[in-house]
Design a protein around this motif. Structure first.
Motif, mmCIF file in Angstrom:
data_model
loop_
_atom_site.group_PDB
_atom_site.id
_atom_site.type_symbol
_atom_site.label_atom_id
_atom_site.label_comp_id
_atom_site.label_asym_id
_atom_site.label_seq_id
_atom_site.Cartn_x
_atom_site.Cartn_y
_atom_site.Cartn_z
ATOM 1 N N ASN A 241 1.393 -0.944 14.005
ATOM 2 C CA ASN A 241 1.996 -0.866 12.667
ATOM 3 C C ASN A 241 2.317 0.548 12.169
ATOM 4 O OD1 ASN A 241 2.895 -2.891 10.913
ATOM 5 N ND2 ASN A 241 1.351 -2.365 9.379
ATOM 6 N N GLU B 67 5.650 0.937 10.211
ATOM 7 C CA GLU B 67 5.587 0.467 8.811
ATOM 8 C C GLU B 67 4.891 1.489 7.920
ATOM 9 O OE1 GLU B 67 7.062 -2.112 7.374
ATOM 10 O OE2 GLU B 67 7.994 -2.375 9.350
ATOM 11 N N TYR B 68 3.840 2.094 8.471
ATOM 12 C CA TYR B 68 3.113 3.128 7.717
ATOM 13 C C TYR B 68 4.032 4.322 7.427
ATOM 14 C CZ TYR B 68 -0.127 7.078 7.096
ATOM 15 O OH TYR B 68 -0.760 8.212 6.638
ATOM 16 N N LYS C 234 7.253 4.316 7.271
ATOM 17 C CA LYS C 234 8.243 3.865 6.281
ATOM 18 C C LYS C 234 7.676 3.964 4.879
ATOM 19 C CE LYS C 234 10.907 0.326 8.523
ATOM 20 N NZ LYS C 234 11.107 -1.116 8.683
ATOM 21 N N GLU C 235 6.451 3.501 4.731
ATOM 22 C CA GLU C 235 5.805 3.521 3.410
ATOM 23 C C GLU C 235 5.635 4.957 2.903
ATOM 24 O OE1 GLU C 235 5.281 0.760 1.779
ATOM 25 O OE2 GLU C 235 4.193 1.585 0.039
ATOM 26 N N LYS D 285 2.437 10.011 -4.153
ATOM 27 C CA LYS D 285 2.094 8.991 -3.150
ATOM 28 C C LYS D 285 0.832 9.397 -2.401
ATOM 29 C CE LYS D 285 5.443 6.734 -1.455
ATOM 30 N NZ LYS D 285 6.635 6.304 -0.716
ATOM 31 N N SER E 47 -2.144 8.751 0.567
ATOM 32 C CA SER E 47 -2.455 8.138 1.857
ATOM 33 C C SER E 47 -3.871 8.529 2.256
ATOM 34 C CB SER E 47 -1.471 8.627 2.922
ATOM 35 O OG SER E 47 -1.879 8.154 4.189
ATOM 36 N N GLU F 191 -3.728 4.367 5.855
ATOM 37 C CA GLU F 191 -3.428 3.458 4.764
ATOM 38 C C GLU F 191 -2.531 4.148 3.754
ATOM 39 O OE1 GLU F 191 -7.084 1.625 3.597
ATOM 40 O OE2 GLU F 191 -6.103 0.574 1.939
ATOM 41 N N CYS F 192 -1.469 3.454 3.348
ATOM 42 C CA CYS F 192 -0.598 3.959 2.283
ATOM 43 C C CYS F 192 -0.091 2.746 1.523
ATOM 44 C CB CYS F 192 0.563 4.764 2.861
ATOM 45 S SG CYS F 192 1.666 5.462 1.612
ATOM 46 N N GLY F 193 -0.313 2.717 0.216
ATOM 47 C CA GLY F 193 0.047 1.524 -0.555
ATOM 48 C C GLY F 193 -0.673 0.333 0.039
ATOM 49 N N SER F 194 0.075 -0.735 0.335
ATOM 50 C CA SER F 194 -0.556 -1.933 0.895
ATOM 51 C C SER F 194 -0.470 -1.954 2.419
ATOM 52 C CB SER F 194 0.122 -3.175 0.328
ATOM 53 O OG SER F 194 1.490 -3.148 0.700
ATOM 54 N N VAL F 195 0.051 -0.865 3.019
ATOM 55 C CA VAL F 195 0.287 -0.846 4.464
ATOM 56 C C VAL F 195 -0.870 -0.189 5.208
ATOM 57 C CG1 VAL F 195 1.824 -0.030 6.300
ATOM 58 C CG2 VAL F 195 2.775 -0.770 4.115
#
Ligand code: A9M
Length: 139
Positions: free
Chosen positions: A20, A23-24, A26-27, A106, A108, A125-129
């Protein structure tokens, strides 16, 4: 040397695999071209300490980035994708907990530890990702 806990992260580590991470990134706001580049490389991480000052160096064919820190003290970090963040790394039991906040606010959190297979595990971890990458000790 006491090689238990966070001390066990010292040394050289080669990338094995991950989950993942795209996705991380991207976040975090990393653009497409840099994400493609990051996916294609297998970095080596080198962790050292001298007199309470720690250094983490990430080497790759494309780019090498380094930061120095003292546990518990905020420092200015430039991330591999070039963002300037305020970071603090705390050692909590056997975990290295790295919290960063960028200029847009932001946040992380990147946690490192030696797992039960002796690998260097990195949980991001960043936001919900959430993402993970793991490294093995370099020969
Ligand atoms: C980490 O250390 C957490 C921070 C990762 C930030 C991700 C930003 C990636 C941008 C990619 C830029 C491409 C240039 C290559 C630079 C080499 C460093 C590679 C780091 C992926 C990573 C653990 O294993 N995560």
């Amino acid at each position: 040397m006491d090689s238990s806990g966070v001390q066990g992260l010292k040394g050289s580590w080669d990338y094995v695999d991950g989950e993942n991470f795209d996705e991380y990134m991207k976040e975090l706001g990393v653009g497409w071209a840099l994400r493609m580049t990051a996916k294609g490389i297998k970095p080596r991480i080198i962790i050292s300490e001298a007199g309470g000052k720690w250094t983490l160096r990430t080497e790759s064919a494309i780019k090498t980035v380094t930061y120095d820190f003292t546990p518990g003290q905020e420092f200015d970090e430039t991330t591999p994708d070039g963002r300037e963040v305020k970071s603090t790394i705390n050692f909590e039991g056997n975990k290295w907990v790295h919290t960063s906040i960028d200029k847009s606010g932001k946040k992380s959190v990147v946690t490192r530890y030696v797992d039960d297979k002796g690998q260097h595990m990195i949980e991001m971890e960043c936001g919900s990702v959430k993402a993970r990458r793991w490294y093995k000790r370099a020969e």
